[in-house]
Design an enzyme around this catalytic site. Structure first.
Site, PDB file in Angstrom:
ATOM      1  N   ASP A 535     -42.534 -29.268 -20.787  1.00 44.20           N
ATOM      2  CA  ASP A 535     -43.357 -30.082 -21.492  1.00 44.20           C
ATOM      3  C   ASP A 535     -43.360 -29.881 -22.827  1.00 44.20           C
ATOM      4  OD1 ASP A 535     -45.394 -28.266 -22.194  1.00 44.20           O
ATOM      5  OD2 ASP A 535     -45.427 -27.932 -19.959  1.00 44.20           O
ATOM      6  N   GLU A 615      -9.156 -19.214 -13.729  1.00 47.70           N
ATOM      7  CA  GLU A 615     -10.871 -19.857 -13.715  1.00 47.70           C
ATOM      8  C   GLU A 615     -11.204 -19.133 -15.375  1.00 47.70           C
ATOM      9  OE1 GLU A 615     -12.973 -19.998  -9.727  1.00 47.70           O
ATOM     10  OE2 GLU A 615     -12.492 -18.258 -10.148  1.00 47.70           O
TER      11      GLU A 615
END
Ligand code: GLA
Length: 746
Positions: A535, A615
């Site tokens: 928030d 990777e």
């Protein structure tokens, strides 16, 4: 001047670049709401026809003149209670003699340069000195209540902030029962509601719905803003899309229990009342005392949801967040949580950090499990000293080891909670919230420290200060892994327990405010079991928040899309994690995980020791690409390229720099089809007159060592905007693509 008072029409008009907001001082001092919408001059009061509506009462003094003037049907700027308006109240007080309500009438107003302040609460700042404040004072003389409505106008930002200050101007004690931040009456329009609901690890799922007659409440009673609902909503027209139509966003700058209540009334008018959760709330005011509500941010746009989101993003980054990091490049971090959980020792951590450095990360974060006797989540919260069994030589040595590698160092803490099995709890069992005579509720084996008590919030601050003074820490992940229950504090006597939930939030803010001011060089990331407290209150202090404990990139598409309607991408903590994913078991390509995490504050959360060389090479390339586009990702305007309601086989979004000179388009295929139709995207936000070089960053399953080296294609902005781009065929599970566009000279 962005605030104009017209003495003859008795209107107060607030103008931003693209919107206007009008109040009108009506008969008997009623403060009426005139208009909030696309920028326009004039007096909007005549719009609101005063009509005699049965069973809607008229003020005594006006009864003979007109039956059409009723607070129950006219748009109010601040609805009272027990005062002739049966719709949602915004303010209500009670007195010891039993009188209850609020009938507030205009007394005076003042227009001034600069931004009002709300001491103790996070609120927007005025970094560019552009804000103007309007203060309107209303009074209920009979009950001895004064209400000061506060507005700040940020003209270039298209944002208006609101807050309310309530003061006891009577001679005896008064209790606030309801103190909303904002009341907004929209007398016309067929509004839909877009809001963001969810649950742990599935936060902020966007839901758009029509608004029925009656009341709809989006709220939290959990003491924190919550995983389940968010203190942000959008009202939009039925036909509003991402790129066209009216929309209005309301966002509370608050991290505690809240309520966004909507009422569609008998005349189809819509009222929004936003503020602190009124259930269980009360606040005693002695004569002369006042109470400030949290702030509410409002933005209206006539040109669709993308424009609205872009305004909130800029405002939160620039005008709300106090952290210098808000507008700076963030480090690419690697966090050990999903790599080790609680199962690590010094060697393991250093080997992960070594690999992180080799991959190109900037910062290593040591997550939960480094303190007390914490080997699982059942103990030690509160014992913020290092577990030497796991980390011999303590944090000093570990941090030195990490820093010697050339990495910055970050640490996890959870300062608001305490484990029953902890030295802190054994020393101070009375520091946890509990109702006398009852056992408290446990959640993740935790209890809640009573931060409403200054001695406990001071302890939290001093503990954090001790850690940050003693150790060379660059970053703090501040977690909060449970909701508030057992609301009862021995410090609140004389019927003041209704103040606890809000006082607890004020205690939290006081710790956050002091610690971020004392250590401005530290980057803070908020977290609450992932996104349980995402928030604007937290974002006023911390520039980023861990968005969700769900790191599955396909789930994250929705979670991050929902979050991004209000909150800037730079605030959305997003990490590449292992595949199969730990939360869903789904396998996804490594590059797709990076494509999605780059739509956020980018990092990794996996054990690099388990990666193949191929990777690792991909990750190095991802980090280089992220650095190439970092500013664009952090500051660019976000355009969602799909509509929420579309049943698409992909999700796609685009970032465009302020000067429209570069752009990054990302697309993730969520459903591969046989004999697939062409994937076609019309781009947004580009300069139609300009020419762009289109560089494709392939991220299919086939490994591409570098972005294609062939001469980039030149395409006009107009072609990309009006005709669009057709993408190559993509196959397999969840491939993604990123397309980088750069304006060329001619
Ligand atoms: C919460 C956070 C996670 C992790 C754990 C540690 O769930 O969201 O990222 O830090 O706590 O216990």
């Amino acid at each position: 001047m962005s605030i104009i008072y017209d003495a003859s029409a008795k209107t107060l008009t607030l103008h931003t670049r693209e919107s206007s907001y009008q109040l009108q001082i009506g008969p008997l001092g009623y403060l009426l709401h005139g208009y909030y919408g696309r920028r326009a001059a004039g007096d909007f009061a005549p719009l609101h026809r005063r009509k005699d509506v049965g069973f809607s009462p008229v003020p005594y003094e006006l009864a003979d003149e007109t039956r059409g003037f009723s607070p129950d049907t006219l748009p109010q700027e601040l609805s009272g209670a027990n005062a002739g308006d049966f719709r949602l109240s915004s303010v209500c007080v009670s007195l010891p003699d039993g009188r209850r309500g609020a009938d507030l009438r205009y007394v005076r107003h003042e227009i001034r340069k600069g931004k009002y302040a709300l001491p103790g609460l996070p609120a927007a700042l005025d970094p560019d000195g552009e804000a103007e404040t309007l203060s309107v004072t209303l009074r209920d003389e009979a009950l001895g209540l004064e209400a000061e409505l506060l507005y700040a106008v940020y003209e270039s930002r298209d944002v208006i902030t609101r807050a309310l200050r309530l003061k006891n101007i009577g001679s005896g004690e008064m209790k606030l029962e309801k103190a909303a931040s904002c009341c907004l009456d929209l007398p016309f329009g067929d509004w839909e509601l877009l809001h963001f609901h969810g649950r742990h690890a599935m936060e902020r799922q966007p839901e758009r719905q029509s608004i029925p007659h009656g009341e709809v409440r989006i709220s939290s009673r959990r003491g924190e803003s919550s995983h389940q609902h968010n203190p942000f909503l959008i009202l939009c027209g039925k036909h509003t899309t991402e790129d066209a139509g009216d929309c209005l966003g309301a966002m509370l700058v608050y991290s505690g229990s809240f309520e966004l209540a909507l009422e569609k009334d008998q005349m189809d008018a819509l009222r929004l009342v936003a503020g602190i959760q009124p259930e269980g709330f009360s606040w005693t005011l002695q004569p002369g005392e006042s109470f400030d509500t949290p702030e509410c941010l409002l933005c209206f746009r006539h040109d669709g949801l993308n424009a609205l989101s872009q305004r909130f993003h800029r405002f939160l980054r620039r005008d709300l967040c106090r952290s210098a990091f808000s507008e700076k490049a963030r480090p690419v971090l690697l966090n050990n949580w999903e790599a080790t959980y609680f199962d690590f020792d010094r060697e393991k951590i250093l080997s992960i950090a070594r690999e992180a450095k080799d991959l190109g990360a900037d910062l290593f974060v040591l997550d939960d499990g480094w303190f007390g006797r914490r080997n699982d989540d059942r103990s030690s919260l509160g014992d913020w000293f290092v577990n030497e069994e796991k980390l011999p030589g303590g944090l000093e040595e570990l941090i030195r080891g990490v820093k010697d590698l050339g990495l910055r160092f970050g640490l996890w803490v959870e300062p608001e909670m305490v484990s029953e099995d902890s030295e802190l709890y054994r020393a101070h069992p009375d520091w946890a919230l509990r109702v006398p005579g009852r056992k408290p509720f446990l959640s993740r084996s935790e209890l809640v420290l009573d931060l409403s008590r200054p001695e406990i919030s001071d302890w939290a601050f001093e503990t954090l200060r001790g850690l940050l003074e003693r150790y060379d820490i660059d970053y703090i992940k501040w977690d909060c892994n449970r909701s508030l229950t057992d609301l009862c504090s021995p410090a609140l006597t004389d019927g003041r327990q209704g103040e606890l939930a809000h006082r607890w939030v004020l205690g939290l803010y006081s710790v956050m405010e002091r610690i971020t001011a004392a250590f401005p060089q530290v980057l803070f990331e908020g977290c609450a079991g992932g996104g349980g407290r995402f928030d604007a209150g937290i974002l006023a202090y911390f520039p980023q928040i861990w968005c969700s404990d769900d790191t599955d990139p396909i789930e994250r598409l929705t979670i991050q899309r929902g979050t991004g309607y209000g909150y800037p991408l730079s605030s959305i903590g997003a990490h590449v994690s292992a595949s199969p994913n730990h939360q869903t078991g789904r396998s996804t390509p490594l590059d797709t995980r990076a494509t999605v995490a780059m739509a956020g504050a980018f990092g990794y959360e996996l054990d690099p020791g388990k990666l193949s060389e191929e990777e690792k090479a991909r990750i190095r390339r991802q980090i280089r690409r992220f650095h190439d586009c970092e500013r664009l990702l952090r500051e660019g305007d976000l355009f969602r390229l799909t509509e929420l309601a579309d049943e698409k086989d992909y999700d796609a979004w685009q970032l465009v720099s302020a000067g429209k000179d570069e752009s990054l388009v990302s697309l993730v295929l969520t459903h591969p089809r046989a004999n697939a139709k062409p994937l076609h995207l019309r781009l947004k936000g580009l300069d139609p007159e300009a020419s762009y070089a289109v560089l494709r960053y392939d991220v299919f399953d086939a490994f591409q060592p570098e972005p294609p080296e062939e001469q980039p294609k030149q395409v006009t902005g107009a072609a990309l905007l009006y005709a669009g781009l057709t993408l190559p065929r993509m196959m397999g599970d969840y491939p993604s693509v990123q397309i980088y566009l750069k304006k060329t000279e001619e």
